[in-house]
Design a protein around this motif. Structure first.
Motif, mmCIF file in Angstrom:
data_model
loop_
_atom_site.group_PDB
_atom_site.id
_atom_site.type_symbol
_atom_site.label_atom_id
_atom_site.label_comp_id
_atom_site.label_asym_id
_atom_site.label_seq_id
_atom_site.Cartn_x
_atom_site.Cartn_y
_atom_site.Cartn_z
ATOM 1 N N PHE A 1 0.532 -0.529 0.040
ATOM 2 C CA PHE A 1 -0.053 -0.176 0.182
ATOM 3 C C PHE A 1 1.183 1.066 0.025
ATOM 4 O O PHE A 1 1.805 1.052 0.226
ATOM 5 N N PRO A 2 -0.027 2.504 -0.298
ATOM 6 C CA PRO A 2 1.185 3.131 -0.066
ATOM 7 C C PRO A 2 1.732 3.532 1.250
ATOM 8 O O PRO A 2 0.438 2.977 2.478
ATOM 9 N N ARG A 3 2.675 4.191 2.135
ATOM 10 C CA ARG A 3 2.391 4.038 3.162
ATOM 11 C C ARG A 3 1.782 5.093 4.193
ATOM 12 O O ARG A 3 1.831 4.783 5.086
ATOM 13 N N GLU A 4 1.459 5.963 3.437
ATOM 14 C CA GLU A 4 0.411 6.602 4.071
ATOM 15 C C GLU A 4 -1.032 5.789 4.650
ATOM 16 O O GLU A 4 -1.809 6.807 5.213
ATOM 17 N N ALA A 5 -1.383 5.164 3.319
ATOM 18 C CA ALA A 5 -2.919 4.360 3.787
ATOM 19 C C ALA A 5 -3.115 3.959 4.827
ATOM 20 O O ALA A 5 -4.033 3.939 4.973
ATOM 21 N N PHE A 6 -1.586 3.957 6.173
ATOM 22 C CA PHE A 6 -2.351 3.516 7.204
ATOM 23 C C PHE A 6 -2.679 4.627 8.133
ATOM 24 O O PHE A 6 -2.718 4.181 9.619
ATOM 25 N N ASP A 7 -2.677 5.432 8.129
ATOM 26 C CA ASP A 7 -2.779 6.727 8.822
ATOM 27 C C ASP A 7 -3.913 7.548 8.614
ATOM 28 O O ASP A 7 -5.071 6.863 7.744
ATOM 29 N N GLU A 8 -4.546 7.455 9.887
ATOM 30 C CA GLU A 8 -5.808 8.047 10.648
ATOM 31 C C GLU A 8 -6.552 8.942 9.413
ATOM 32 O O GLU A 8 -5.504 10.186 9.246
ATOM 33 N N ALA A 9 -7.580 8.665 9.053
ATOM 34 C CA ALA A 9 -8.485 9.232 8.311
ATOM 35 C C ALA A 9 -8.142 9.749 6.643
ATOM 36 O O ALA A 9 -8.325 10.847 5.831
ATOM 37 N N TRP A 10 -6.965 8.865 5.789
ATOM 38 C CA TRP A 10 -6.280 9.358 5.144
ATOM 39 C C TRP A 10 -7.161 8.209 3.496
ATOM 40 O O TRP A 10 -7.792 7.545 4.493
ATOM 41 N N GLU A 11 -7.112 8.734 2.273
ATOM 42 C CA GLU A 11 -7.718 8.887 1.563
ATOM 43 C C GLU A 11 -8.106 8.602 0.509
ATOM 44 O O GLU A 11 -6.555 9.360 0.064
ATOM 45 N N PRO A 12 -7.699 6.959 -0.651
ATOM 46 C CA PRO A 12 -6.745 6.667 -1.534
ATOM 47 C C PRO A 12 -7.598 8.045 -2.548
ATOM 48 O O PRO A 12 -8.420 9.239 -3.058
ATOM 49 N N SER A 13 -6.740 9.025 -3.373
ATOM 50 C CA SER A 13 -6.547 9.936 -5.287
ATOM 51 C C SER A 13 -7.005 9.212 -6.428
ATOM 52 O O SER A 13 -5.922 7.928 -5.825
ATOM 53 N N CYS A 14 -6.638 9.441 -6.850
ATOM 54 C CA CYS A 14 -6.534 8.792 -8.629
ATOM 55 C C CYS A 14 -5.584 7.892 -8.788
ATOM 56 O O CYS A 14 -5.428 6.815 -9.501
ATOM 57 N N GLY A 15 -4.685 8.687 -7.930
ATOM 58 C CA GLY A 15 -3.334 8.069 -8.120
ATOM 59 C C GLY A 15 -2.228 6.979 -6.808
ATOM 60 O O GLY A 15 -1.370 6.535 -7.039
ATOM 61 N N SER A 16 -3.478 6.973 -6.457
ATOM 62 C CA SER A 16 -3.178 5.921 -4.890
ATOM 63 C C SER A 16 -3.331 3.556 -6.214
ATOM 64 O O SER A 16 -4.660 3.209 -6.330
ATOM 65 N N TYR A 17 -2.539 3.356 -5.145
ATOM 66 C CA TYR A 17 -2.680 1.766 -5.817
ATOM 67 C C TYR A 17 -2.414 0.831 -4.506
ATOM 68 O O TYR A 17 -1.279 1.242 -3.752
ATOM 69 N N LEU A 18 -2.644 -0.335 -4.967
ATOM 70 C CA LEU A 18 -2.500 -1.521 -4.365
ATOM 71 C C LEU A 18 -1.810 -2.267 -5.652
ATOM 72 O O LEU A 18 -2.227 -2.659 -6.074
ATOM 73 N N VAL A 19 -0.103 -2.114 -4.621
ATOM 74 C CA VAL A 19 0.507 -3.307 -5.645
ATOM 75 C C VAL A 19 1.226 -4.705 -5.462
ATOM 76 O O VAL A 19 1.133 -4.628 -4.536
ATOM 77 N N LEU A 20 0.584 -5.367 -6.553
ATOM 78 C CA LEU A 20 0.880 -6.445 -5.986
ATOM 79 C C LEU A 20 2.340 -7.255 -6.953
ATOM 80 O O LEU A 20 2.284 -7.219 -8.242
#
Length: 307
Positions: A67-86
């Motif tokens: 995940f993006p590093r900040e994805a586990f911060d409280e209240a973080w919301e994904p943007s159009c450039g946020s990805y789950l990378v596998l």
């Protein structure tokens, strides 16, 4: 009334974005209505919409999410450039958008539950179909239109997404250490896929934790975790053996722990939890590595603990 004293400390927190795929160790995790945020929000299904797990597809253990590093911060919301990378052995990297919604796929099922889910698109379909060598699709829980209640026989009013049955699983390091002393080859904690690992308590003390508080969040122990074959699968190479279940059966079976109850040939390791804060719509709650664990209430014996 005397305030409870800390009996353990949170030593690790794990989130498993895709059911049966590799987990992510995080320093803190937010508690949502279905468990930790992002936990088991995705699942890989077959051509009939039935969930794959490591029980039948052990190669899922080698799929590594990021995940993006900040994805586990409280209240973080994904943007159009946020990805789950596998990533997986022999495969190109797959990027799954965290903000885009694809078509709805009906007839998705996990154990007793069935409903609709978001289809993550053809690129993800092709990737998992190639990796597993059979028709497969990656789907995301449809949080807008679906709910999946936990078994009301054990906990009423709580929900989960694609976990086996409950939002949280807690295990103590003491329990793992006690088991490893009996094994010829010690196993790591990833064999058991907990969400919360604690240290500083006696082995298997968590069996009797009916109510604990961590960072202001109140958790209820609702069911001893009966283990399937997944702990026998090496999470580094996806090869299965007979341990540690063979050894656990010698001292952690229901016949031994619950001799007054009818045996169902089960083996227990860990405690399933629900969290009261999951049911509130107020301020977001998180727990962190290093948080003390306070035991508020205990079961008197294994026979009194639900299983």
């Amino acid at each position: 009334m005397e305030a409870p004293t800390a009996c353990a400390t949170v030593s690790s927190i794990f989130v498993y974005p895709i059911k049966s795929c590799r987990g992510i160790s995080v320093p803190s995790a937010s508690i949502s209505s279905t468990g930790f945020r992002w936990d088991r929000q995705w699942v890989v299904v077959n051509s009939k919409g039935r969930a794959y797990t490591q029980r039948v597809e052990p190669k899922l253990a080698l799929v590594e999410p990021e995940f993006p590093r900040e994805a586990f911060d409280e209240a973080w919301e994904p943007s159009c450039g946020s990805y789950l990378v596998l990533r997986a052995p022999g495969m190109d990297t797959l990027k799954v958008s965290l903000s885009k919604r694809y078509n709805i796929l009906d007839g998705v099922s996990v154990w007793e539950w069935s409903g609709s889910a978001y289809d993550e698109g053809d690129e993800a379909t092709n990737w998992f179909s190639e990796y597993l060598g059979k028709p497969s699709r990656l789907v995301r829980f449809n949080t807008e239109n679906e709910t999946r209640p936990v078994d009301s026989n054990y906990a009423s009013g709580y929900e989960t997404m694609f976990s086996d049955g409950y939002p949280f699983l807690l295990i103590s390091q003491g329990s793992l250490d006690a088991l490893n002393k009996l094994l010829k080859e010690p196993v790591p904690i990833d064999r058991f896929r907990p969400n919360i690992l604690v240290e500083g308590c006696d082995p298997f003390a968590e069996d009797l934790w009916a109510e604990v508080k961590i960072s202001g969040a109140k958790f209820h122990g609702v069911k001893l975790c009966s283990r399937c074959k997944v702990p026998t699968i090496n999470q580094e190479n996806a090869i299965a053996g007979d341990e540690p279940i063979k050894t656990l059966r010698e001292f952690r079976s229901d016949e031994i722990l619950r001799p007054t109850k009818k045996s169902q040939k089960k083996v227990y390791f860990g405690q399933n939890l629900v969290c009261e804060e999951s049911r509130s719509s107020g301020k977001e709650t998180s727990i962190r590595v290093g948080d003390p664990v306070y035991v508020i209430r205990k079961f008197s014996s294994h026979a009194d603990a639900a299983a």
